[in-house]
Design a protein around this motif. Sequence first.
Motif, PDB file in Angstrom:
ATOM      1  N   GLY A 137      58.337  29.578  51.696  1.00 51.71           N
ATOM      2  CA  GLY A 137      56.931  29.624  52.093  1.00 51.71           C
ATOM      3  C   GLY A 137      56.193  28.346  51.743  1.00 51.71           C
ATOM      4  N   GLN A 138      56.508  27.761  50.578  1.00 50.61           N
ATOM      5  CA  GLN A 138      55.867  26.505  50.175  1.00 50.61           C
ATOM      6  C   GLN A 138      56.273  25.359  51.107  1.00 50.61           C
ATOM      7  OE1 GLN A 138      57.296  26.533  46.112  1.00 50.61           O
ATOM      8  NE2 GLN A 138      55.253  27.026  45.314  1.00 50.61           N
ATOM      9  N   LYS A 139      57.540  25.331  51.503  1.00 52.96           N
ATOM     10  CA  LYS A 139      57.990  24.301  52.448  1.00 52.96           C
ATOM     11  C   LYS A 139      57.263  24.437  53.784  1.00 52.96           C
ATOM     12  CE  LYS A 139      62.644  23.439  50.657  1.00 52.96           C
ATOM     13  NZ  LYS A 139      64.097  23.531  50.934  1.00 52.96           N
ATOM     14  N   GLN A 140      57.043  25.668  54.205  1.00 52.52           N
ATOM     15  CA  GLN A 140      56.341  25.858  55.464  1.00 52.52           C
ATOM     16  C   GLN A 140      54.886  25.409  55.356  1.00 52.52           C
ATOM     17  OE1 GLN A 140      57.993  26.337  57.991  1.00 52.52           O
ATOM     18  NE2 GLN A 140      56.529  26.845  59.592  1.00 52.52           N
ATOM     19  N   ARG A 141      54.245  25.677  54.222  1.00 59.06           N
ATOM     20  CA  ARG A 141      52.879  25.207  54.033  1.00 59.06           C
ATOM     21  C   ARG A 141      52.836  23.683  54.014  1.00 59.06           C
ATOM     22  NH1 ARG A 141      52.689  29.523  50.187  1.00 59.06           N
ATOM     23  NH2 ARG A 141      52.508  28.098  48.410  1.00 59.06           N
ATOM     24  N   LEU A 142      53.847  23.063  53.428  1.00 58.39           N
ATOM     25  CA  LEU A 142      53.918  21.599  53.428  1.00 58.39           C
ATOM     26  C   LEU A 142      54.106  21.068  54.847  1.00 58.39           C
ATOM     27  CD1 LEU A 142      54.051  18.863  52.021  1.00 58.39           C
ATOM     28  CD2 LEU A 142      56.481  19.306  51.545  1.00 58.39           C
ATOM     29  N   ALA A 143      54.954  21.714  55.635  1.00 57.36           N
ATOM     30  CA  ALA A 143      55.152  21.296  57.027  1.00 57.36           C
ATOM     31  C   ALA A 143      53.848  21.356  57.808  1.00 57.36           C
ATOM     32  CB  ALA A 143      56.214  22.178  57.689  1.00 57.36           C
ATOM     33  N   ILE A 144      53.033  22.360  57.546  1.00 52.40           N
ATOM     34  CA  ILE A 144      51.743  22.489  58.222  1.00 52.40           C
ATOM     35  C   ILE A 144      50.807  21.361  57.799  1.00 52.40           C
ATOM     36  CG2 ILE A 144      49.676  23.934  58.329  1.00 52.40           C
ATOM     37  CD1 ILE A 144      51.658  26.377  58.254  1.00 52.40           C
ATOM     38  N   VAL A 145      50.784  21.039  56.504  1.00 51.79           N
ATOM     39  CA  VAL A 145      49.965  19.923  56.022  1.00 51.79           C
ATOM     40  C   VAL A 145      50.388  18.618  56.695  1.00 51.79           C
ATOM     41  CG1 VAL A 145      49.430  18.487  54.013  1.00 51.79           C
ATOM     42  CG2 VAL A 145      49.395  20.978  53.808  1.00 51.79           C
ATOM     43  N   LEU A 146      51.699  18.369  56.773  1.00 53.03           N
ATOM     44  CA  LEU A 146      52.200  17.130  57.368  1.00 53.03           C
ATOM     45  C   LEU A 146      51.816  17.020  58.846  1.00 53.03           C
ATOM     46  CD1 LEU A 146      55.789  17.011  55.797  1.00 53.03           C
ATOM     47  CD2 LEU A 146      53.752  15.749  55.065  1.00 53.03           C
ATOM     48  N   ALA A 147      51.796  18.156  59.538  1.00 56.67           N
ATOM     49  CA  ALA A 147      51.473  18.153  60.972  1.00 56.67           C
ATOM     50  C   ALA A 147      49.989  17.978  61.240  1.00 56.67           C
ATOM     51  CB  ALA A 147      51.970  19.443  61.620  1.00 56.67           C
ATOM     52  N   MET A 148      49.144  18.413  60.280  1.00 57.35           N
ATOM     53  CA  MET A 148      47.706  18.443  60.534  1.00 57.35           C
ATOM     54  C   MET A 148      46.922  17.373  59.781  1.00 57.35           C
ATOM     55  SD  MET A 148      47.046  22.585  60.588  1.00 57.35           S
ATOM     56  CE  MET A 148      45.327  22.411  61.067  1.00 57.35           C
ATOM     57  N   GLN A 149      47.574  16.637  58.874  1.00 53.80           N
ATOM     58  CA  GLN A 149      46.828  15.715  58.018  1.00 53.80           C
ATOM     59  C   GLN A 149      46.174  14.576  58.789  1.00 53.80           C
ATOM     60  OE1 GLN A 149      49.044  13.301  55.279  1.00 53.80           O
ATOM     61  NE2 GLN A 149      50.891  13.271  56.530  1.00 53.80           N
ATOM     62  N   HIS A 150      46.723  14.203  59.950  1.00 52.96           N
ATOM     63  CA  HIS A 150      46.139  13.100  60.728  1.00 52.96           C
ATOM     64  C   HIS A 150      45.179  13.605  61.809  1.00 52.96           C
ATOM     65  CE1 HIS A 150      49.737  14.406  62.887  1.00 52.96           C
ATOM     66  NE2 HIS A 150      49.269  13.833  63.977  1.00 52.96           N
ATOM     67  N   LYS A 151      44.843  14.899  61.737  1.00 52.87           N
ATOM     68  CA  LYS A 151      43.866  15.523  62.638  1.00 52.87           C
ATOM     69  C   LYS A 151      44.246  15.338  64.117  1.00 52.87           C
ATOM     70  CE  LYS A 151      40.046  15.128  59.331  1.00 52.87           C
ATOM     71  NZ  LYS A 151      40.890  14.616  58.237  1.00 52.87           N
ATOM     72  N   PRO A 152      45.390  15.871  64.514  1.00 56.55           N
ATOM     73  CA  PRO A 152      45.843  15.699  65.902  1.00 56.55           C
ATOM     74  C   PRO A 152      44.951  16.432  66.896  1.00 56.55           C
ATOM     75  CG  PRO A 152      47.216  17.288  64.765  1.00 56.55           C
ATOM     76  CD  PRO A 152      46.324  16.688  63.721  1.00 56.55           C
ATOM     77  N   ASP A 153      44.920  15.904  68.111  1.00 54.65           N
ATOM     78  CA  ASP A 153      44.195  16.557  69.201  1.00 54.65           C
ATOM     79  C   ASP A 153      45.039  17.615  69.892  1.00 54.65           C
ATOM     80  OD1 ASP A 153      41.824  14.932  68.989  1.00 54.65           O
ATOM     81  OD2 ASP A 153      42.982  13.290  69.868  1.00 54.65           O
ATOM     82  N   PHE A 154      46.357  17.543  69.706  1.00 54.63           N
ATOM     83  CA  PHE A 154      47.276  18.507  70.322  1.00 54.63           C
ATOM     84  C   PHE A 154      48.278  18.926  69.250  1.00 54.63           C
ATOM     85  CE2 PHE A 154      51.066  19.100  73.373  1.00 54.63           C
ATOM     86  CZ  PHE A 154      50.797  20.450  73.525  1.00 54.63           C
ATOM     87  N   LEU A 155      48.257  20.205  68.926  1.00 53.44           N
ATOM     88  CA  LEU A 155      49.084  20.742  67.858  1.00 53.44           C
ATOM     89  C   LEU A 155      50.057  21.758  68.445  1.00 53.44           C
ATOM     90  CD1 LEU A 155      49.496  20.698  64.755  1.00 53.44           C
ATOM     91  CD2 LEU A 155      47.754  22.493  64.599  1.00 53.44           C
ATOM     92  N   VAL A 156      51.348  21.564  68.180  1.00 48.91           N
ATOM     93  CA  VAL A 156      52.400  22.458  68.670  1.00 48.91           C
ATOM     94  C   VAL A 156      53.042  23.134  67.469  1.00 48.91           C
ATOM     95  CG1 VAL A 156      54.553  22.621  69.967  1.00 48.91           C
ATOM     96  CG2 VAL A 156      52.803  20.967  70.667  1.00 48.91           C
ATOM     97  N   LEU A 157      53.096  24.468  67.507  1.00 49.81           N
ATOM     98  CA  LEU A 157      53.598  25.221  66.362  1.00 49.81           C
ATOM     99  C   LEU A 157      54.675  26.201  66.815  1.00 49.81           C
ATOM    100  CD1 LEU A 157      50.097  25.358  66.264  1.00 49.81           C
ATOM    101  CD2 LEU A 157      50.751  25.569  63.868  1.00 49.81           C
TER     102      LEU A 157
END
Length: 293
Positions: A137-157
């Motif tokens: 679960g912690q790894k998944q939360r880290l993956a979400i942080v890495l994907a969203m930290q640069h404030k993308p305009d298009f997010l794929v999950l």
Amino acid sequence: MTAQPLLPAQVSGLTRRFGSFIALDNVSFSIAPGETVALLGRNGAGKSTLIGCLMGFLMADSGSIKIFGEDVVDLPRSARSRTGFVPQTMSGFGTFRVRQLIDYISAFYENVSDPDPQLMQWADLDPNKYVRALSGGQKQRLAIVLAMQHKPDFLVLDEPVASLDPHARRDFMNLLNDYRRRQNASILISSHILSDLERLCSRLLFVRQGRVVLDTPTEIFHAETRTLTHPDPQRLLEAFPADLQILMSRPDGFLVHGYRDHFALPQETLISVPDFEDAFLEITAPPSGDVPR
């Protein structure tokens, strides 16, 4: 004349094969700015293959994908920096500490500030802990942080909450919705937790055996999807207008989309609103045969 904003994603005639198996069959759709689109389908329907092609991890056999107007095959850094991706499971990077990895990934993007404090508070990660020591679960939360930290305009999950506990999952879905509103971001999300998608998403994209079988706004889905039953299903079928879409046939009737209250249907027709999960199971089930028209 005001220029129209570039579409975050535009998929045209996408086909992808693995040997003789057709994983994606002539798939076409687009995603507009600010849309939150649910990618719905059973295991093996082609969802992960579609996401892999969208992100440039897999090459299509035919068709095209454009991300912010640019071909995904040769996506420039400016377009790639506007996208973020959360995989189903995070692997690798075990020798990094959490903060080191966040800083390392951020270096690939231009003008990245510190991650959103609200996001970091939700993730609740020890910055000095090694990635290899994190729980699933912690790894998944880290993956979400890495994907969203640069404030993308298009997010794929791709199944982003599969490893999260119910509390973390609920808070993340709320956070994701807040992020979409603040950034006017576009989101494509695949998940088997249908209740989350029903609440979050403005549009539903159903995939079955590599094909898009229904693409509709969530509000329209609820307003126009009905179960119609009758003692004589063939008589019911003959009364259907030409533009009524049959999603699934059953021994006593049909699941349809495009229903209107003014339709003239035979007496004894029973009309009911299907539960979202029941509708999902019927729409995504392998077809039992062609419905005669």
